[in-house]
Scaffold this motif. Structure first.
Motif, PDB file in Angstrom:
ATOM      1  N   GLU A   6      -0.777   5.119   8.631  1.00 43.46           N
ATOM      2  CA  GLU A   6      -0.904   4.465   7.335  1.00 43.46           C
ATOM      3  C   GLU A   6      -0.017   5.134   6.280  1.00 43.46           C
ATOM      4  O   GLU A   6       0.582   4.449   5.439  1.00 43.46           O
ATOM      5  N   PHE A   7       0.087   6.464   6.336  1.00 44.23           N
ATOM      6  CA  PHE A   7       0.964   7.181   5.415  1.00 44.23           C
ATOM      7  C   PHE A   7       2.401   6.687   5.558  1.00 44.23           C
ATOM      8  O   PHE A   7       3.084   6.403   4.562  1.00 44.23           O
ATOM      9  N   ALA A   8       2.863   6.583   6.792  1.00 46.05           N
ATOM     10  CA  ALA A   8       4.226   6.111   7.034  1.00 46.05           C
ATOM     11  C   ALA A   8       4.409   4.674   6.542  1.00 46.05           C
ATOM     12  O   ALA A   8       5.474   4.318   6.029  1.00 46.05           O
ATOM     13  N   ALA A   9       3.373   3.855   6.686  1.00 55.79           N
ATOM     14  CA  ALA A   9       3.447   2.467   6.205  1.00 55.79           C
ATOM     15  C   ALA A   9       3.547   2.426   4.681  1.00 55.79           C
ATOM     16  O   ALA A   9       4.267   1.584   4.117  1.00 55.79           O
ATOM     17  N   TYR A  10       2.854   3.327   3.989  1.00 54.14           N
ATOM     18  CA  TYR A  10       2.939   3.387   2.527  1.00 54.14           C
ATOM     19  C   TYR A  10       4.355   3.757   2.082  1.00 54.14           C
ATOM     20  O   TYR A  10       4.885   3.186   1.121  1.00 54.14           O
ATOM     21  N   VAL A  11       4.956   4.699   2.777  1.00 54.11           N
ATOM     22  CA  VAL A  11       6.325   5.095   2.445  1.00 54.11           C
ATOM     23  C   VAL A  11       7.282   3.931   2.689  1.00 54.11           C
ATOM     24  O   VAL A  11       8.173   3.661   1.873  1.00 54.11           O
ATOM     25  N   ASP A  12       7.089   3.213   3.786  1.00 54.45           N
ATOM     26  CA  ASP A  12       7.908   2.031   4.062  1.00 54.45           C
ATOM     27  C   ASP A  12       7.794   1.010   2.933  1.00 54.45           C
ATOM     28  O   ASP A  12       8.787   0.381   2.541  1.00 54.45           O
ATOM     29  N   LEU A  13       6.586   0.843   2.429  1.00 53.30           N
ATOM     30  CA  LEU A  13       6.354  -0.118   1.351  1.00 53.30           C
ATOM     31  C   LEU A  13       7.074   0.314   0.076  1.00 53.30           C
ATOM     32  O   LEU A  13       7.665  -0.527  -0.620  1.00 53.30           O
ATOM     33  N   MET A  14       7.047   1.585  -0.213  1.00 55.46           N
ATOM     34  CA  MET A  14       7.768   2.084  -1.386  1.00 55.46           C
ATOM     35  C   MET A  14       9.268   1.832  -1.247  1.00 55.46           C
ATOM     36  O   MET A  14       9.933   1.394  -2.200  1.00 55.46           O
ATOM     37  N   LEU A  15       9.797   2.075  -0.058  1.00 54.37           N
ATOM     38  CA  LEU A  15      11.225   1.834   0.174  1.00 54.37           C
ATOM     39  C   LEU A  15      11.562   0.351   0.059  1.00 54.37           C
ATOM     40  O   LEU A  15      12.620  -0.020  -0.469  1.00 54.37           O
ATOM     41  N   LEU A  16      10.663  -0.503   0.538  1.00 53.87           N
ATOM     42  CA  LEU A  16      10.885  -1.943   0.473  1.00 53.87           C
ATOM     43  C   LEU A  16      10.933  -2.421  -0.976  1.00 53.87           C
ATOM     44  O   LEU A  16      11.826  -3.203  -1.359  1.00 53.87           O
ATOM     45  N   VAL A  17       9.993  -1.966  -1.787  1.00 52.47           N
ATOM     46  CA  VAL A  17       9.960  -2.365  -3.196  1.00 52.47           C
ATOM     47  C   VAL A  17      11.205  -1.847  -3.924  1.00 52.47           C
ATOM     48  O   VAL A  17      11.824  -2.566  -4.727  1.00 52.47           O
ATOM     49  N   ASP A  18      11.577  -0.613  -3.630  1.00 50.65           N
ATOM     50  CA  ASP A  18      12.779  -0.057  -4.256  1.00 50.65           C
ATOM     51  C   ASP A  18      14.007  -0.902  -3.938  1.00 50.65           C
ATOM     52  O   ASP A  18      14.847  -1.154  -4.813  1.00 50.65           O
ATOM     53  N   LEU A  77       8.950  12.421   1.169  1.00 48.52           N
ATOM     54  CA  LEU A  77       8.083  11.417   1.785  1.00 48.52           C
ATOM     55  C   LEU A  77       8.753  10.787   2.998  1.00 48.52           C
ATOM     56  O   LEU A  77       8.111  10.565   4.037  1.00 48.52           O
ATOM     57  N   CYS A  78      10.044  10.503   2.882  1.00 48.47           N
ATOM     58  CA  CYS A  78      10.791   9.922   4.001  1.00 48.47           C
ATOM     59  C   CYS A  78      10.904  10.916   5.159  1.00 48.47           C
ATOM     60  O   CYS A  78      10.839  10.529   6.335  1.00 48.47           O
ATOM     61  N   ARG A  79      11.073  12.186   4.836  1.00 43.55           N
ATOM     62  CA  ARG A  79      11.175  13.226   5.870  1.00 43.55           C
ATOM     63  C   ARG A  79       9.862  13.334   6.636  1.00 43.55           C
ATOM     64  O   ARG A  79       9.855  13.408   7.869  1.00 43.55           O
ATOM     65  N   TRP A  80       8.741  13.318   5.923  1.00 42.27           N
ATOM     66  CA  TRP A  80       7.443  13.379   6.587  1.00 42.27           C
ATOM     67  C   TRP A  80       7.175  12.109   7.387  1.00 42.27           C
ATOM     68  O   TRP A  80       6.637  12.168   8.493  1.00 42.27           O
ATOM     69  N   SER A  81       7.555  10.978   6.824  1.00 38.67           N
ATOM     70  CA  SER A  81       7.377   9.716   7.540  1.00 38.67           C
ATOM     71  C   SER A  81       8.182   9.693   8.829  1.00 38.67           C
ATOM     72  O   SER A  81       7.703   9.239   9.879  1.00 38.67           O
ATOM     73  N   ALA A  82       9.407  10.193   8.781  1.00 40.53           N
ATOM     74  CA  ALA A  82      10.256  10.249   9.976  1.00 40.53           C
ATOM     75  C   ALA A  82       9.636  11.151  11.038  1.00 40.53           C
ATOM     76  O   ALA A  82       9.706  10.850  12.239  1.00 40.53           O
ATOM     77  N   ARG A  83       9.033  12.245  10.599  1.00 42.65           N
ATOM     78  CA  ARG A  83       8.365  13.147  11.558  1.00 42.65           C
ATOM     79  C   ARG A  83       7.190  12.439  12.217  1.00 42.65           C
ATOM     80  O   ARG A  83       6.953  12.579  13.431  1.00 42.65           O
ATOM     81  N   ILE A  84       6.459  11.676  11.444  1.00 39.92           N
ATOM     82  CA  ILE A  84       5.329  10.918  11.986  1.00 39.92           C
ATOM     83  C   ILE A  84       5.812   9.900  13.014  1.00 39.92           C
ATOM     84  O   ILE A  84       5.197   9.728  14.080  1.00 39.92           O
ATOM     85  N   ARG A  85       6.912   9.217  12.713  1.00 41.23           N
ATOM     86  CA  ARG A  85       7.437   8.206  13.635  1.00 41.23           C
ATOM     87  C   ARG A  85       7.856   8.810  14.976  1.00 41.23           C
ATOM     88  O   ARG A  85       7.942   8.105  15.980  1.00 41.23           O
TER      89      ARG A  85
END
Length: 265
Positions: A68-80, A135-143
């Protein structure tokens, strides 16, 4: 060499370090972490930093809170991207502004609360110089984290997973639409629909402090044996993050070679 499993740390970084000392974890051992490193607790930054730089003898699996954390970061990137906000990825101020824009849109316009449900990202931005780059670095680690790990312990196949493991979903099941969902979200279904013949499943996700839950065991590790399948099930989520509310809550660890249990409070 010993193989240890811990699950559902939920931001309890100090307790996690205490448990590593209790088991006398060394470079010759293997540690498998079965997900949910973050949310609910107040040391999420420390946990995110630790999993980013953890030693090579630590194997990280994905939990639903990381998903879910990674999905939130994806959403932030999408809105940006969609709104052409041109956020400076290295700026805490810009990242906080982007967060506020996403939060406002979802809560006020889309009328949904499925964003940063435990306020983890919000607190990271407010308390630390965290940026979108972090946030992107942590999300990438999760992926990079797999959903489960399979290994042989003695004469059994052992599967470590966050919530539950099955090799094939029943066609009548409507709660789970994919095996991935089962790995991340199964609860009672862990024993009802999951398992592996002549195997052992080590999971967390459902705290053993919850009265009425299938795995309730007064905050101790829950063990169940399916005679027909010859499969052992362990739930090692002992609700550590609820220690201030429930006295039985603690962080648990199992050593796979002899199934010995360790606790930290």
């Amino acid at each position: 060499m010993s193989t240890y499993v811990i699950s559902d740390i939920h931001g309890c970084y100090d307790t996690f370090l205490s448990l590593l000392k209790i088991i006398n974890f060394t470079d010759s051992d293997c540690l498998i972490l079965a997900g949910d490193y973050i949310d609910r607790g107040n040391q999420n930054y420390e946990m995110l930093q630790w999993i980013t730089h953890c030693p090579p003898n630590v194997h990280l699996l994905r939990g639903n809170h990381e998903e879910e954390f990674a999905a939130y970061v994806d959403l932030m990137l999408l809105v940006d991207h969609k709104e052409e906000l041109d956020t400076d990825f290295s700026s805490n101020l810009d990242t906080t502004a982007l967060y506020s824009s996403v939060d406002y849109f979802l809560h006020c316009k889309a009328q949904t609360t499925f964003f940063d449900s435990y306020h983890t990202i919000n607190n990271l931005l407010a308390q630390y110089p965290v940026t979108l780059h972090d946030l992107c670095r942590w999300s990438a680690r999760i992926r990079q984290m797999p959903y489960y790990e399979k290994l042989f312990i003695g004469n059994r196949i052992c599967v470590v997973v966050h919530a539950g493991y099955t090799e094939q979903l029943e066609t009548k099941n409507t709660r789970f639409h994919s095996l991935k969902q089962f790995y991340l979200y199964a609860r009672d279904e862990v024993c009802q629909l999951g398992g592996i013949p002549h195997g052992m499943i080590i999971a967390g996700h459902t705290p053993t402090i919850i009265k009425g839950a299938f795995a309730y065991n007064r905050g101790n590790v829950f063990r169940y044996y399916d005679d027909a399948m010859d499969c052992i099930f362990y739930d090692i989520d002992c609700g550590c993050v609820f220690q201030n509310q429930i006295s039985d809550a603690k962080l648990a660890c199992i050593r796979l070679e002899d199934e010995k249990i360790f606790y930290a409070y």
